[in-house]
Design a protein around this motif. Structure first.
Motif, PDB file in Angstrom:
ATOM      1  N   THR B 171       0.863  -1.086   0.251  1.00  0.00           N
ATOM      2  CA  THR B 171      -0.098   0.303   0.187  1.00  0.00           C
ATOM      3  C   THR B 171       1.077   1.321   0.134  1.00  0.00           C
ATOM      4  O   THR B 171      -0.147   2.298  -0.047  1.00  0.00           O
ATOM      5  N   ASP B 175      -3.480   6.114  -1.801  1.00  0.00           N
ATOM      6  CA  ASP B 175      -4.787   6.614  -1.336  1.00  0.00           C
ATOM      7  C   ASP B 175      -5.426   6.152  -0.150  1.00  0.00           C
ATOM      8  O   ASP B 175      -5.054   5.177  -0.184  1.00  0.00           O
ATOM      9  N   LYS B 177      -8.593   6.166   0.614  1.00  0.00           N
ATOM     10  CA  LYS B 177      -8.960   4.202  -0.114  1.00  0.00           C
ATOM     11  C   LYS B 177      -8.671   3.291  -1.131  1.00  0.00           C
ATOM     12  O   LYS B 177      -8.568   2.186  -0.733  1.00  0.00           O
ATOM     13  N   ASP B 180      -7.377   0.679   1.822  1.00  0.00           N
ATOM     14  CA  ASP B 180      -8.164   0.420   2.415  1.00  0.00           C
ATOM     15  C   ASP B 180      -8.914  -0.942   1.732  1.00  0.00           C
ATOM     16  O   ASP B 180      -8.554  -2.855   1.687  1.00  0.00           O
ATOM     17  N   GLU B 181      -8.622  -0.526   0.233  1.00  0.00           N
ATOM     18  CA  GLU B 181      -9.318  -1.695  -0.459  1.00  0.00           C
ATOM     19  C   GLU B 181      -8.232  -2.885  -1.077  1.00  0.00           C
ATOM     20  O   GLU B 181      -8.703  -4.294  -1.545  1.00  0.00           O
TER      21      GLU B 181
END
Lengths: 269, 287
Positions: B171, B175, B177, B180-181
């Motif tokens: 990651t 960003d 989002k 998390d995805e």
């Protein structure tokens, strides 16, 4: 890939390291030209002594200089074989239709010495001078060419950048190679064509990242108002000191001696 | 036992003046189906460690066993091993090279010796698993956004059907989002396909939330190895080696110091919430 001696500065505290890079650059040129002028056994002994002194003075382990030899060992062997076989003269012995001549053996020996001394001599320069010092020296020495519109500053800037990027690109290559090996890529087996096509997964990402880096660097230079060589000053300008003048005098003496050996030398070699 | 490291040491530049000990005498066992988080500050030896799992690096001392077999044994097929132990490097999008997404993802399966059709089927499957939209399958991977590129790169490893998936900071640079995805997708793969996941991360929150076992690497050694609760209980020692506990653990400690009887070992916000509510209800009942 890792045994390229060019640009492999070996840090040490020696008189050769402290010399002005311009002196070392010109000195290397003089040395190389002299190598091809000198004749006669006495001449070769003289060059050997001078080279040995320089190696000793540089405080760089001799093994580091021999590493540079590895790259030319192939050329060296071919040169020796061709000279031995194809120089006309008095045959020493003959195998099939090829004969080794006395003149050929002498010529081969001479070429081998010249080539290896050439490599060792230039390794001394690259091992005792950082790549940046070297490009500074070149920029300074070639600056008269600006009169005939040669972009001296730009060329030397390109050279510094290229040298600076060699280790970065090597690291990048290593990283991408590992990533592709993890995906089952094979860089080692197969015939020549197969191997070349196998390189695509390595070369494409490498080029993409090289262009990206070049772009970023150009942007960073522009952001710091770089606009070419005009009116640009240096943080550490090159200045001659007493030891540099002494080195120049010794260099002239060496060149004069080489010319003498060229004219009066002879003997069996 | 799926992966086992026996007394593994690795020294960079062995025999030169630049000798560096990256790993020293590591013993480690990884069982099938675990979700493992590896934490350690930069230069602690994490990257060296994970490259030993799929034979990209050979230990200078010690043995690495995969399903009981020595992976540096003479006859061992290390190329086959690399498709069983998938490794996603940091910034994996730098390895993309094909003209379109589907062909790029199919590169791994094709190297395994599958036919073009089989490889493409695997690629499609992997792209679905990372949640990559189908309308972009024919696009050049270089035209995608950072997060999408990363999905494609992860799919490229996943398409080889590995039984262990190692991800080195998957990651980094995304960003919140996108982060998390990607982590949710990884966790989904873990629960659905039962793949062993080894996640290297700098985020204590992330590993606390997803991993069921935490391995701390420091100075080429493993000082702590256990559940996140056990490891983060040593938060003071972790700080000394440049790490920390999740922020919520600190809040819980502060609350406990103020006299609220909460579980100080809580490592995720959900756990903490439950514990705080329970404590408040308990307090209310006493009044």
């Amino acid at each position: 890939m890792r045994n390229i001696t060019i640009g492999q500065y070996y840090p040490a505290d020696s008189i050769l390291h402290k010399l002005d890079p311009r002196v070392k650059f010109l000195g290397t040129l003089v040395f190389i030209v002299s190598l091809f002028l000198i004749k006669g056994l006495a001449g070769y002994v003289f060059v050997t002594v001078v080279l040995a002194t320089l190696v000793k003075l540089s405080k760089v382990p001799f093994g580091m200089m021999l590493k540079g030899m590895k790259a030319i060992i192939f050329i060296l062997i071919i040169t020796v074989i061709f000279n031995m076989l194809f120089t006309p003269g008095e045959a020493i012995f003959t195998i099939w239709r090829l004969s080794v001549t006395k003149e050929g053996a002498v010529q081969a020996f001479r070429m081998a010495i010249r080539l290896s001394y050439l490599i060792i001599g230039s390794s001394i320069m690259t091992l005792t001078t950082t790549p940046n010092q070297l490009t500074d020296a070149m920029e300074n020495l070639f600056s008269p060419l600006k009169v005939i519109k040669v972009p001296v500053h730009e060329i030397s800037m390109m050279m510094s950048i290229a040298l600076r990027f060699i280790p970065i690109l090597m690291e990048e290559t290593d990283k991408i190679m590992k990533a592709q090996i993890a995906r089952g890529a094979d860089f080692e087996s197969g015939n020549l064509i197969k191997r070349v096509t196998n390189m695509i997964p390595l070369l494409v990402p490498l080029f993409v990242s090289a262009f990206q880096r070049a772009n970023d660097l150009a942007m960073a230079m522009e952001a710091r108002c770089y606009h070419g060589g005009e009116g640009r000053t240096q943080m550490k300008p090159l200045r001659y000191e007493k030891r540099d003048y002494i080195a120049y005098i010794l260099m002239l003496a060496f060149a004069a001696a080489a010319v003498c050996f060229c004219i009066f030398g002879g003997g069996w070699i | 036992m799926q992966l086992e490291l026996k007394n593994v040491s690795y020294t960079y530049g062995k025999g030169t003046v630049f000798e560096v000990n990256a790993l020293s005498n590591i013993d480690l066992m990884i069982e099938e189906g675990q979700f493992i988080g590896i934490i350690g500050h930069t230069g602690s030896g994490k990257s060296t460690l994970i490259q030993h799992f799929n034979a990209l690096m050979q230990p200078t001392e010690g043995k690495v066993l995969f399903e009981g077999e020595d992976i540096w044994g003479e006859k061992y097929d290390r190329r086959a091993l690399r498709s069983k132990v998938g490794l996603v490097f940091q910034y994996p999008e730098h390895q993309l090279f094909e003209a379109d997404v589907l062909t790029d993802v199919a590169f791994g399966p094709k190297n395994q010796g599958l036919t073009k059709a089989e490889a493409e089927a695997r690629a499609r499957e992997a792209l679905v698993q990372v949640g990559f939209p189908e309308k972009f399958y024919g696009h050049s991977p270089f035209e995608l956004s950072g997060g999408q590129k990363r999905r494609v790169a992860i799919a490229g490893v996943l398409a080889m059907n590995p039984s262990v998936l190692i991800l080195d900071e998957p990651t980094a640079g995304l960003d919140p989002k996108g982060r998390d995805e990607i982590l949710d997708q990884i966790s989904y793969l873990h629960s659905k396909r039962g793949i062993t996941i080894i996640l290297v991360s700098h985020s204590m929150e992330d590993v606390a939330r997803y991993a069921d076992r935490l391995i701390v690497v420091n100075d080429g050694k493993i000082p702590y190895d256990g559940t996140p609760r056990e490891v983060f209980a040593h938060y003071e020692e972790l700080e000394k080696i440049g790490l920390a506990a999740p922020q919520i653990t600190y809040i819980m400690h502060d609350l406990a110091a103020k006299g609220l009887s909460v579980d100080v070992h809580a490592t995720t916000v959900e756990e903490a919430k439950k514990s705080i509510l329970a404590a408040l209800v308990g307090k209310g009942a006493r009044r």
